[in-house]
Design a protein around this motif. Structure first.
Motif, mmCIF file in Angstrom:
data_model
loop_
_atom_site.group_PDB
_atom_site.id
_atom_site.type_symbol
_atom_site.label_atom_id
_atom_site.label_comp_id
_atom_site.label_asym_id
_atom_site.label_seq_id
_atom_site.Cartn_x
_atom_site.Cartn_y
_atom_site.Cartn_z
ATOM 1 N N ASP A 133 -11.637 2.884 5.720
ATOM 2 C CA ASP A 133 -11.676 1.451 5.968
ATOM 3 C C ASP A 133 -12.500 1.281 7.244
ATOM 4 O OD1 ASP A 133 -11.353 -1.186 6.616
ATOM 5 O OD2 ASP A 133 -9.163 -1.127 6.754
ATOM 6 N N PHE A 134 -13.808 1.116 7.071
ATOM 7 C CA PHE A 134 -14.687 1.103 8.234
ATOM 8 C C PHE A 134 -14.512 -0.138 9.102
ATOM 9 C CE2 PHE A 134 -17.375 4.209 5.780
ATOM 10 C CZ PHE A 134 -17.267 5.242 6.693
ATOM 11 N N ASN A 135 -13.835 -1.146 8.593
ATOM 12 C CA ASN A 135 -13.531 -2.298 9.442
ATOM 13 C C ASN A 135 -12.396 -1.985 10.417
ATOM 14 O OD1 ASN A 135 -15.460 -4.057 8.307
ATOM 15 N ND2 ASN A 135 -14.103 -4.463 6.567
ATOM 16 N N ASN A 136 -11.681 -0.909 10.128
ATOM 17 C CA ASN A 136 -10.562 -0.514 10.979
ATOM 18 C C ASN A 136 -10.915 0.687 11.853
ATOM 19 O OD1 ASN A 136 -7.745 -0.537 11.850
ATOM 20 N ND2 ASN A 136 -7.533 1.331 10.626
ATOM 21 N N SER A 137 -11.548 1.713 11.248
ATOM 22 C CA SER A 137 -11.889 2.914 12.009
ATOM 23 C C SER A 137 -13.005 3.673 11.308
ATOM 24 C CB SER A 137 -10.676 3.837 12.156
ATOM 25 O OG SER A 137 -11.043 5.045 12.789
ATOM 26 N N ALA A 138 -13.941 4.159 12.104
ATOM 27 C CA ALA A 138 -15.026 4.997 11.571
ATOM 28 C C ALA A 138 -14.771 6.469 11.857
ATOM 29 C CB ALA A 138 -16.359 4.570 12.183
ATOM 30 N N GLU A 139 -13.704 6.771 12.558
ATOM 31 C CA GLU A 139 -13.394 8.159 12.902
ATOM 32 C C GLU A 139 -12.185 8.683 12.154
ATOM 33 O OE1 GLU A 139 -15.381 9.965 14.751
ATOM 34 O OE2 GLU A 139 -16.702 8.249 15.082
ATOM 35 N N ASN A 140 -11.240 7.800 11.883
ATOM 36 C CA ASN A 140 -10.005 8.214 11.213
ATOM 37 C C ASN A 140 -9.981 7.664 9.791
ATOM 38 O OD1 ASN A 140 -8.811 9.466 13.608
ATOM 39 N ND2 ASN A 140 -8.624 7.364 14.384
ATOM 40 N N PRO A 141 -10.051 8.542 8.796
ATOM 41 C CA PRO A 141 -10.048 8.061 7.414
ATOM 42 C C PRO A 141 -8.721 7.437 7.023
ATOM 43 C CG PRO A 141 -9.861 10.454 7.473
ATOM 44 C CD PRO A 141 -10.123 10.016 8.887
ATOM 45 N N ALA A 142 -8.803 6.474 6.108
ATOM 46 C CA ALA A 142 -7.573 5.880 5.583
ATOM 47 C C ALA A 142 -6.821 6.881 4.721
ATOM 48 C CB ALA A 142 -7.922 4.633 4.770
ATOM 49 N N ALA A 143 -7.567 7.798 4.099
ATOM 50 C CA ALA A 143 -6.960 8.868 3.296
ATOM 51 C C ALA A 143 -7.935 10.030 3.253
ATOM 52 C CB ALA A 143 -6.638 8.380 1.890
ATOM 53 N N LYS A 144 -7.396 11.223 3.074
ATOM 54 C CA LYS A 144 -8.222 12.432 3.035
ATOM 55 C C LYS A 144 -7.565 13.415 2.075
ATOM 56 C CE LYS A 144 -10.224 15.918 6.174
ATOM 57 N NZ LYS A 144 -10.217 16.436 7.571
ATOM 58 N N TYR A 145 -8.319 13.829 1.054
ATOM 59 C CA TYR A 145 -7.786 14.726 0.025
ATOM 60 C C TYR A 145 -8.627 16.008 0.029
ATOM 61 C CZ TYR A 145 -6.105 10.135 -1.422
ATOM 62 O OH TYR A 145 -5.553 8.873 -1.437
ATOM 63 N N GLU A 146 -8.000 17.116 0.286
ATOM 64 C CA GLU A 146 -8.731 18.367 0.471
ATOM 65 C C GLU A 146 -8.596 19.292 -0.736
ATOM 66 O OE1 GLU A 146 -9.046 19.551 4.936
ATOM 67 O OE2 GLU A 146 -6.938 19.008 4.578
ATOM 68 N N ASN A 147 -9.727 19.861 -1.147
ATOM 69 C CA ASN A 147 -9.808 20.915 -2.163
ATOM 70 C C ASN A 147 -9.289 20.476 -3.538
ATOM 71 O OD1 ASN A 147 -10.723 22.522 -0.007
ATOM 72 N ND2 ASN A 147 -8.625 23.179 0.477
ATOM 73 N N TYR A 148 -9.661 19.254 -3.937
ATOM 74 C CA TYR A 148 -9.275 18.741 -5.243
ATOM 75 C C TYR A 148 -10.404 18.842 -6.278
ATOM 76 C CZ TYR A 148 -4.755 16.664 -3.981
ATOM 77 O OH TYR A 148 -3.447 16.474 -3.622
ATOM 78 N N THR A 149 -11.654 18.981 -5.817
ATOM 79 C CA THR A 149 -12.778 18.879 -6.746
ATOM 80 C C THR A 149 -13.729 20.065 -6.568
ATOM 81 O OG1 THR A 149 -14.230 17.688 -5.215
ATOM 82 C CG2 THR A 149 -12.709 16.369 -6.529
ATOM 83 N N ASN A 150 -14.673 20.187 -7.509
ATOM 84 C CA ASN A 150 -15.757 21.151 -7.359
ATOM 85 C C ASN A 150 -17.075 20.417 -7.168
ATOM 86 O OD1 ASN A 150 -14.070 23.358 -7.539
ATOM 87 N ND2 ASN A 150 -14.281 23.563 -9.747
ATOM 88 N N PHE A 151 -17.642 19.892 -8.247
ATOM 89 C CA PHE A 151 -18.911 19.167 -8.160
ATOM 90 C C PHE A 151 -18.787 17.828 -8.892
ATOM 91 C CE2 PHE A 151 -20.173 23.679 -7.868
ATOM 92 C CZ PHE A 151 -20.796 23.666 -6.627
ATOM 93 N N PRO A 152 -18.094 16.859 -8.315
ATOM 94 C CA PRO A 152 -17.890 15.575 -9.004
ATOM 95 C C PRO A 152 -19.159 14.748 -9.094
ATOM 96 C CG PRO A 152 -17.105 15.441 -6.761
ATOM 97 C CD PRO A 152 -17.497 16.868 -6.978
ATOM 98 N N ALA A 153 -19.227 13.899 -10.092
ATOM 99 C CA ALA A 153 -20.423 13.061 -10.315
ATOM 100 C C ALA A 153 -20.473 11.866 -9.377
ATOM 101 C CB ALA A 153 -20.460 12.577 -11.759
ATOM 102 N N GLY A 154 -19.395 11.596 -8.685
ATOM 103 C CA GLY A 154 -19.399 10.450 -7.773
ATOM 104 C C GLY A 154 -18.138 9.623 -7.945
ATOM 105 N N PHE A 155 -18.168 8.392 -7.432
ATOM 106 C CA PHE A 155 -17.022 7.489 -7.482
ATOM 107 C C PHE A 155 -17.429 6.224 -8.231
ATOM 108 C CE2 PHE A 155 -16.723 10.022 -3.645
ATOM 109 C CZ PHE A 155 -15.438 10.525 -3.715
ATOM 110 N N PHE A 156 -16.660 5.864 -9.240
ATOM 111 C CA PHE A 156 -17.025 4.734 -10.080
ATOM 112 C C PHE A 156 -15.784 3.893 -10.351
ATOM 113 C CE2 PHE A 156 -19.740 8.367 -10.962
ATOM 114 C CZ PHE A 156 -20.997 7.837 -10.676
ATOM 115 N N PHE A 157 -15.876 2.603 -10.081
ATOM 116 C CA PHE A 157 -14.766 1.679 -10.265
ATOM 117 C C PHE A 157 -15.174 0.591 -11.245
ATOM 118 C CE2 PHE A 157 -14.390 3.374 -5.949
ATOM 119 C CZ PHE A 157 -13.072 3.752 -5.902
ATOM 120 N N ALA A 158 -14.224 0.150 -12.049
ATOM 121 C CA ALA A 158 -14.480 -1.027 -12.879
ATOM 122 C C ALA A 158 -14.552 -2.240 -11.969
ATOM 123 C CB ALA A 158 -13.359 -1.200 -13.908
ATOM 124 N N PRO A 159 -15.458 -3.180 -12.203
ATOM 125 C CA PRO A 159 -15.598 -4.335 -11.311
ATOM 126 C C PRO A 159 -14.296 -5.114 -11.180
ATOM 127 C CG PRO A 159 -17.446 -4.214 -12.827
ATOM 128 C CD PRO A 159 -16.435 -3.184 -13.293
#
Length: 264
Positions: free
Chosen positions: A236-262
């Motif tokens: 949430d860059f409006n709140n902090s650019a140093e502390n992530p709102a969430a961080k998930y480690e070692n869940y993926t290998n080579f993902p295609a990206g992030f895609f949301f339905a509008p």
């Protein structure tokens, strides 16, 4: 409804899809864009879409948009009226020349965001496909483009992009009295992920923005050889650019990206 490989054997490595209705489903493969009639299983090549980029379509106002890669940049419009495309070539009178389109996305107001590069300068533009009007803002770097063709992410008029593991934001100002270079003053350097975490050696594929919260999602790996050490970041860059709102480690290998339905 399902289609087997033999049903669509004409396709060579399909990557992206856009659907208008049962008779107009558009699929991008290594040749270009095909129209699939799901009622008859017929595939028809859309003229003028040769070598369409490996990138998401923009679907709006009953039409589908992709773009032309190479040294003559422009937006390709596909209408269900026929199986020919229309090439909207950008003029040479722009403040920032567009020789190379890096990516496109839908803006909420019916326009199209265009990330581009030309003669050493990068820009983000808002392009109206009906009036052909274009408003440009220069940015300082040529953004990284992931293998799935994602050069940037947008939330309202906030444009997020990256150079390596450094994340930038441009708050796009549509004031027509401003010149394109005003974007350089408006550009913000948000964070360098490698400075936060030693395992963030490479950004892997493009950014994403949650359409409701506005949180920015980023995937990093330590290296191609050490890809199992990876992190999904949510900021949430409006709140902090140093502390992530969430961080998930070692869940993926080579993902295609992030895609949301509008709007979801």
């Amino acid at each position: 409804m399902a289609f087997s490989r033999s049903d669509l054997s004409t396709l060579d490595w399909p990557t992206h899809i856009a659907a208008l209705d049962a008779e107009h489903v558009y699929i991008r493969d290594n040749k270009g864009v095909y129209r699939l009639n799901t009622n008859t299983k017929e595939l028809t090549f859309v003229s003028g879409t040769d070598n369409a980029p490996k990138s998401r379509f923009v679907t709006m106002n009953g039409k589908v948009y992709t773009y032309k890669i190479g040294l003559i940049g422009g937006v390709i419009e596909i209408s269900p009226d026929n199986d020919n495309s229309t090439f909207n070539k950008f003029p040479y009178t722009l403040d920032i020349d567009i020789n190379e389109v890096l990516g496109i996305q839908a803006a909420k107001d019916g326009n199209i965001w265009v990330m581009s590069f030309g003669f050493g300068k990068s820009a983000i533009s808002k392009f109206n496909p009906e009036s052909k009007k274009i408003i440009q803002r220069q940015i300082s770097i040529k953004p990284s483009v992931g293998s799935s063709g994602v050069a940037f992410a947008s939330y309202d008029n906030n444009i997020y992009y990256a150079d390596g593991t450094t994340i930038y934001r441009l708050k796009f100002d549509e004031d027509e009295s401003l010149n394109a270079a005003s974007g350089l003053d408006a550009e913000e350097t948000l964070t360098d992920l490698s400075a936060i975490d030693n395992n963030a050696g490479l950004l892997y594929n493009g950014l994403g923005v949650h359409p409701v919260t506005g949180n920015v999602y980023i995937n990093t790996i330590k290296s191609f050889a050490q890809y199992t050490q990876n992190t999904i970041w949510s900021f949430d860059f409006n709140n902090s650019a140093e502390n992530p709102a969430a961080k998930y480690e070692n869940y993926t290998n080579f993902p295609a990206g992030f895609f949301f339905a509008p709007g979801k």
